[in-house]
Design an enzyme around this catalytic site. Structure first.
Site, PDB file in Angstrom:
ATOM      1  N   TYR A  66      62.615  36.305  74.982  1.00 11.64           N
ATOM      2  CA  TYR A  66      63.726  35.566  75.591  1.00 11.64           C
ATOM      3  C   TYR A  66      63.469  34.054  75.547  1.00 11.64           C
ATOM      4  O   TYR A  66      64.358  33.274  75.204  1.00 11.64           O
ATOM      5  CB  TYR A  66      63.888  36.050  77.025  1.00 11.64           C
ATOM      6  CG  TYR A  66      64.980  35.394  77.825  1.00 11.64           C
ATOM      7  CD1 TYR A  66      66.317  35.683  77.588  1.00 11.64           C
ATOM      8  CD2 TYR A  66      64.669  34.497  78.844  1.00 11.64           C
ATOM      9  CE1 TYR A  66      67.322  35.086  78.338  1.00 11.64           C
ATOM     10  CE2 TYR A  66      65.667  33.900  79.604  1.00 11.64           C
ATOM     11  CZ  TYR A  66      66.997  34.201  79.344  1.00 11.64           C
ATOM     12  OH  TYR A  66      67.984  33.608  80.103  1.00 11.64           O
TER      13      TYR A  66
ATOM     14  N   LYS B  20      65.782  31.374  73.563  1.00 13.72           N
ATOM     15  CA  LYS B  20      66.460  30.302  74.290  1.00 13.72           C
ATOM     16  C   LYS B  20      65.999  28.922  73.825  1.00 13.72           C
ATOM     17  O   LYS B  20      66.783  27.966  73.839  1.00 13.72           O
ATOM     18  CB  LYS B  20      66.233  30.469  75.794  1.00 13.72           C
ATOM     19  CG  LYS B  20      66.982  31.656  76.395  1.00 13.72           C
ATOM     20  CD  LYS B  20      68.477  31.555  76.180  1.00 13.72           C
ATOM     21  CE  LYS B  20      69.261  32.564  76.981  1.00 13.72           C
ATOM     22  NZ  LYS B  20      70.719  32.495  76.708  1.00 13.72           N
TER      23      LYS B  20
END
Length: 303
Positions: A171, A175
């Site tokens: 993640y 991001k």
């Protein structure tokens, strides 16, 4: 309301719940026509039987707004093109794209499966790239025909992408990649009337309620709910409107009543020998420079 988005057509991905739903409702409240995109998947990305996008559309219509649902898989080329086509077919134009869709597959790195890595990269990073690609292609074509748009893209990064987050290597990497994509898109598409910015929001959603259950507890009656997703949406609506003219290639952190302009990598202390270093010299120089530099912010979850 000021009707800041009157006349604009706005696409919001992952808009069936949480931040996306809040954004869709906020845009509609300011006069926008909204395409509510959502696959209705679970927190880990598995398909469910719910149709949350249609529920949000019904909420918007009940309040007097205009909206349509879209169930395209925006992490595929066909789905991303279909999403843009939905806006054009339903409302005749596209003005703002809010990339928001995502889910989690949290694991420590040594336990992180390749499938979990690929799935998170697919929805977050590829799921930003493809809608952006096809929306930008439409806007470029409009500009070349003499109809230069006042187009806006708002991408969704995270504090995990800025600082890292223990247990979220996939993640965090996705991001962080979104920030790089935002900067490149802003530089490439400005000539065609397209502004591209990113937000790093913090709010109570399905993706955060377990990890931050204590910090994000619901407030007492009448108190300001600092972690409500609706707190983030006003900035997104402004960035997605004509009012944000001239603002592009920037990253904003938004949480509760706080908005922060994030300042990324900049050159810090430097040493230049004007010749090749030996490894020992390079190490000594690096330590000297580190002593002069600002320490990094801690990674989320690090002890």
């Amino acid at each position: 309301m000021t009707e800041l988005s009157a006349g604009r057509v706005v696409v919001v991905t992952g808009a069936g719940r949480g931040l996306g739903r809040a954004h869709a409702l906020a845009f509609a409240a300011e006069g926008a026509k909204v395409v509510v995109n959502d696959l209705g998947v679970g927190l880990d990305g598995t398909r469910g039987e719910e149709t949350p996008a249609q529920h949000v559309v019904e909420e918007i219509r009940a309040l007097g707004g205009k909206a349509v649902a879209d169930g395209s898989d925006i992490a595929t080329a066909d789905g991303a093109q279909a999403l843009v086509a939905t806006a054009l077919d339903a409302f005749g134009r596209l003005d703002t794209l809010v990339n928001n869709a995502g889910f989690l597959r949290d694991r420590m790195l040594v336990n992180l499966d390749e499938d979990d890595w690929d799935a998170v990269m697919r929805v977050h990073l590829k799921g930003h790239f493809l809608p952006l690609k096809y929306a930008a292609a439409h806007w470029r074509a409009e500009a070349r025909e003499g109809r230069t748009p006042a187009a806006r893209v708002v991408n969704t990064s995270s504090g995990a992408g800025l600082l890292g987050s223990v247990g979220q290597g996939n993640y965090s990497a996705a991001k962080a990649g979104i920030i790089g994509l935002t900067l490149v898109a802003a530089a490439e598409m400005g000539r065609y009337g397209v502004q591209v910015n990113a937000i790093a929001p913090a709010a109570r959603t399905r993706m955060t309620e377990q990890a931050f259950a204590d910090a994000m507890a619901a407030p007492t009656a009448g108190a300001f709910d600092a972690m409500a997703p609706e707190n983030v949406s006003p900035l997104v609506v402004w960035l997605g409107s004509d009012a944000s003219a001239g603002v592009t290639g920037r990253v904003f952190e938004a949480e509760g009543g706080r908005i922060t302009v994030m300042e990324g990598w900049r050159p810090g202390p430097t040493a230049d020998k004007a010749a090749r270093w030996t490894p020992a010299e390079a190490g000594e120089a690096a330590r000297t420079l580190l002593a002069k530099s600002e320490p990094p912010q801690p990674v989320y979850g690090a002890r």
